[in-house]
Design a protein around this motif. Structure first.
Motif, PDB file in Angstrom:
ATOM      1  N   VAL A  26       0.879  -1.170   0.000  1.00 23.07           N
ATOM      2  CA  VAL A  26       0.000   0.000   0.000  1.00 23.07           C
ATOM      3  C   VAL A  26       0.914   1.217   0.000  1.00 23.07           C
ATOM      4  CG1 VAL A  26      -1.789   1.273   1.285  1.00 23.07           C
ATOM      5  CG2 VAL A  26      -1.742  -1.232   1.366  1.00 23.07           C
ATOM      6  N   VAL A  27       0.594   2.208  -0.833  1.00 20.87           N
ATOM      7  CA  VAL A  27       1.405   3.433  -0.840  1.00 20.87           C
ATOM      8  C   VAL A  27       0.577   4.607  -0.331  1.00 20.87           C
ATOM      9  CG1 VAL A  27       3.031   2.770  -2.638  1.00 20.87           C
ATOM     10  CG2 VAL A  27       0.860   3.809  -3.297  1.00 20.87           C
ATOM     11  N   ALA A  28       1.224   5.497   0.410  1.00 17.37           N
ATOM     12  CA  ALA A  28       0.548   6.663   0.967  1.00 17.37           C
ATOM     13  C   ALA A  28       1.404   7.896   0.674  1.00 17.37           C
ATOM     14  CB  ALA A  28       0.356   6.486   2.471  1.00 17.37           C
ATOM     15  N   ALA A  29       0.734   9.003   0.369  1.00 20.30           N
ATOM     16  CA  ALA A  29       1.439  10.209  -0.053  1.00 20.30           C
ATOM     17  C   ALA A  29       1.496  11.269   1.036  1.00 20.30           C
ATOM     18  CB  ALA A  29       0.750  10.807  -1.284  1.00 20.30           C
ATOM     19  N   ALA A  30       2.724  11.764   1.296  1.00 16.03           N
ATOM     20  CA  ALA A  30       2.897  12.937   2.149  1.00 16.03           C
ATOM     21  C   ALA A  30       3.061  14.123   1.192  1.00 16.03           C
ATOM     22  CB  ALA A  30       4.117  12.778   3.048  1.00 16.03           C
ATOM     23  N   VAL A  31       1.923  14.710   0.810  1.00 15.82           N
ATOM     24  CA  VAL A  31       1.966  15.865  -0.083  1.00 15.82           C
ATOM     25  C   VAL A  31       2.372  17.064   0.763  1.00 15.82           C
ATOM     26  CG1 VAL A  31       0.667  17.338  -1.677  1.00 15.82           C
ATOM     27  CG2 VAL A  31       0.127  14.893  -1.530  1.00 15.82           C
ATOM     28  N   VAL A  32       3.535  17.630   0.439  1.00 11.52           N
ATOM     29  CA  VAL A  32       4.052  18.765   1.202  1.00 11.52           C
ATOM     30  C   VAL A  32       4.032  19.998   0.307  1.00 11.52           C
ATOM     31  CG1 VAL A  32       6.089  19.714   2.372  1.00 11.52           C
ATOM     32  CG2 VAL A  32       5.476  17.308   2.692  1.00 11.52           C
ATOM     33  N   ASP A  33       3.464  21.075   0.838  1.00 11.57           N
ATOM     34  CA  ASP A  33       3.384  22.324   0.090  1.00 11.57           C
ATOM     35  C   ASP A  33       3.398  23.486   1.081  1.00 11.57           C
ATOM     36  OD1 ASP A  33       3.081  23.653  -2.455  1.00 11.57           O
ATOM     37  OD2 ASP A  33       1.045  24.176  -1.837  1.00 11.57           O
ATOM     38  N   ALA A  34       4.235  24.463   0.825  1.00  5.15           N
ATOM     39  CA  ALA A  34       4.316  25.671   1.658  1.00  5.15           C
ATOM     40  C   ALA A  34       4.444  25.344   3.146  1.00  5.15           C
ATOM     41  CB  ALA A  34       3.093  26.567   1.396  1.00  5.15           C
ATOM     42  N   GLY A  35       5.315  24.367   3.470  1.00  5.13           N
ATOM     43  CA  GLY A  35       5.581  24.051   4.872  1.00  5.13           C
ATOM     44  C   GLY A  35       4.452  23.314   5.581  1.00  5.13           C
ATOM     45  N   VAL A  46     -15.880   1.807   9.612  1.00  5.84           N
ATOM     46  CA  VAL A  46     -16.316   2.539  10.806  1.00  5.84           C
ATOM     47  C   VAL A  46     -15.209   2.749  11.833  1.00  5.84           C
ATOM     48  CG1 VAL A  46     -18.814   2.340  10.942  1.00  5.84           C
ATOM     49  CG2 VAL A  46     -17.417   0.358  11.512  1.00  5.84           C
ATOM     50  N   GLU A  47     -14.363   1.714  12.038  1.00  4.99           N
ATOM     51  CA  GLU A  47     -13.334   1.832  13.084  1.00  4.99           C
ATOM     52  C   GLU A  47     -12.255   2.864  12.728  1.00  4.99           C
ATOM     53  OE1 GLU A  47     -14.173  -0.917  11.467  1.00  4.99           O
ATOM     54  OE2 GLU A  47     -12.405  -2.029  10.760  1.00  4.99           O
ATOM     55  N   LEU A  48     -12.147   3.216  11.453  1.00  3.90           N
ATOM     56  CA  LEU A  48     -11.161   4.225  11.041  1.00  3.90           C
ATOM     57  C   LEU A  48     -11.819   5.544  10.628  1.00  3.90           C
ATOM     58  CD1 LEU A  48      -8.649   2.107   8.866  1.00  3.90           C
ATOM     59  CD2 LEU A  48      -8.462   2.733  11.290  1.00  3.90           C
ATOM     60  N   ALA A  49     -13.126   5.558  10.511  1.00  3.55           N
ATOM     61  CA  ALA A  49     -13.838   6.757  10.050  1.00  3.55           C
ATOM     62  C   ALA A  49     -13.566   7.931  10.981  1.00  3.55           C
ATOM     63  CB  ALA A  49     -15.335   6.487   9.956  1.00  3.55           C
ATOM     64  N   GLY A  50     -13.226   9.085  10.403  1.00  5.78           N
ATOM     65  CA  GLY A  50     -12.947  10.289  11.182  1.00  5.78           C
ATOM     66  C   GLY A  50     -11.482  10.418  11.557  1.00  5.78           C
ATOM     67  N   LYS A  51     -10.678   9.359  11.320  1.00  2.00           N
ATOM     68  CA  LYS A  51      -9.245   9.432  11.657  1.00  2.00           C
ATOM     69  C   LYS A  51      -8.446   9.932  10.450  1.00  2.00           C
ATOM     70  CE  LYS A  51      -9.387   5.714  15.099  1.00  2.00           C
ATOM     71  NZ  LYS A  51      -9.505   6.559  16.303  1.00  2.00           N
ATOM     72  N   TRP A  52      -7.352  10.643  10.747  1.00  2.00           N
ATOM     73  CA  TRP A  52      -6.506  11.223   9.701  1.00  2.00           C
ATOM     74  C   TRP A  52      -5.499  10.210   9.185  1.00  2.00           C
ATOM     75  CZ3 TRP A  52      -8.075  15.721   7.821  1.00  2.00           C
ATOM     76  CH2 TRP A  52      -8.849  16.544   8.642  1.00  2.00           C
ATOM     77  N   GLU A  53      -5.225  10.270   7.883  1.00  2.00           N
ATOM     78  CA  GLU A  53      -4.230   9.392   7.254  1.00  2.00           C
ATOM     79  C   GLU A  53      -3.530  10.156   6.142  1.00  2.00           C
ATOM     80  OE1 GLU A  53      -6.029   6.113   5.129  1.00  2.00           O
ATOM     81  OE2 GLU A  53      -6.868   7.425   3.591  1.00  2.00           O
ATOM     82  N   LEU A  54      -2.423   9.571   5.689  1.00  2.00           N
ATOM     83  CA  LEU A  54      -1.819  10.024   4.442  1.00  2.00           C
ATOM     84  C   LEU A  54      -2.621   9.330   3.346  1.00  2.00           C
ATOM     85  CD1 LEU A  54       2.009   9.711   5.197  1.00  2.00           C
ATOM     86  CD2 LEU A  54       0.626  11.800   5.153  1.00  2.00           C
ATOM     87  N   PRO A  55      -3.186  10.072   2.393  1.00  2.00           N
ATOM     88  CA  PRO A  55      -4.018   9.443   1.364  1.00  2.00           C
ATOM     89  C   PRO A  55      -3.213   8.482   0.499  1.00  2.00           C
ATOM     90  CG  PRO A  55      -3.561  11.734   0.810  1.00  2.00           C
ATOM     91  CD  PRO A  55      -3.039  11.524   2.203  1.00  2.00           C
ATOM     92  N   GLY A  56      -3.869   7.421   0.039  1.00  2.00           N
ATOM     93  CA  GLY A  56      -3.183   6.438  -0.795  1.00  2.00           C
ATOM     94  C   GLY A  56      -4.018   5.192  -0.951  1.00  2.00           C
ATOM     95  N   GLY A  57      -3.388   4.089  -1.332  1.00  2.00           N
ATOM     96  CA  GLY A  57      -4.130   2.846  -1.509  1.00  2.00           C
ATOM     97  C   GLY A  57      -3.246   1.747  -2.039  1.00  2.00           C
ATOM     98  N   ARG A  58      -3.858   0.619  -2.401  1.00  2.00           N
ATOM     99  CA  ARG A  58      -3.099  -0.577  -2.777  1.00  2.00           C
ATOM    100  C   ARG A  58      -2.441  -0.464  -4.142  1.00  2.00           C
ATOM    101  NH1 ARG A  58      -5.625  -6.208  -0.807  1.00  2.00           N
ATOM    102  NH2 ARG A  58      -3.630  -6.842  -1.731  1.00  2.00           N
ATOM    103  N   VAL A  59      -1.244  -1.005  -4.206  1.00  2.00           N
ATOM    104  CA  VAL A  59      -0.490  -1.094  -5.458  1.00  2.00           C
ATOM    105  C   VAL A  59      -1.089  -2.230  -6.278  1.00  2.00           C
ATOM    106  CG1 VAL A  59       1.803  -1.573  -6.423  1.00  2.00           C
ATOM    107  CG2 VAL A  59       1.595  -0.239  -4.312  1.00  2.00           C
TER     108      VAL A  59
END
Ligand code: CDP
Length: 153
Positions: A26-35, A46-59
């Motif tokens: 699975v790959v996840a992106a740390a998009v960095v812009d302007a610090g 449901v158990e992950l809903a509302g939690k923050w992640e680096l967006p991404g998904g399965r290769v």
């Protein structure tokens, strides 16, 4: 011919069992812009809903990590990115999937929450103030490394 028959029989039997032959990555992106780094708030399960992640998904089979990252960000955020260096160490999930985070630079478009509840840009101070309970478990170990990246940016 006997060998070929065996091969065909084995393959169709495996297909019928619905085996998942896809890569475990699975790959996840740390998009960095302007610090700041872009985190996305999961909509499901449901158990992950509302939690923050680096967006991404399965290769997908035959796909490089960089190509998967570009495709996933296009699908999930409607933006074009370029994949960069790895962030932190890969994380193995209880289900055997292995998560890899990479830095990413925005090339075109404005990220939108097409599949997430919300998107938010975080400074290093925002990340330090973030309650880790509000972060997807697999992504928690990457937060200190992200702070270092943002401090250097
Ligand atoms: O949609 P797709 O199956 O490609 O990917 P996903 O469902 O977003 O992610 C696949 C798995 O990786 C799920 O178990 C997610 O919970 C996990 N994941 C994660 O823990 N942290 C991320 N930043 C991205 C995905």
């Amino acid at each position: 011919f006997v060998m070929m028959g065996w091969l065909i029989a084995t393959r169709s039997a495996r297909g019928a069992e619905e085996t998942d032959d896809r890569p475990k990555d699975v790959v996840a992106a740390a998009v960095v812009d302007a610090g700041r780094v872009l985190l996305a708030q999961r909509a499901h399960p449901v158990e992950l809903a509302g939690k923050w992640e680096l967006p991404g998904g399965r290769v997908e089979s035959g796909e490089t990590h960089a190509a998967a990252l570009v495709r996933e960000i296009r699908e999930e955020l409607g933006a074009e990115v370029e994949a960069g260096d790895a962030v932190g160490k890969p994380v193995t999930l209880p289900n055997g999937l292995v998560l890899h985070a990479y830095r990413a630079r925005l090339r075109a478009g404005t990220p939108a929450a097409l599949e997430h509840l919300d998107l938010q840009w975080f400074t290093a101070d925002d990340l330090r103030r973030l309650d880790l309970d509000d972060v997807v478990p697999a992504d928690r170990d990457w937060i200190p490394e992200l702070c270092i990246i943002l401090d250097d940016a």
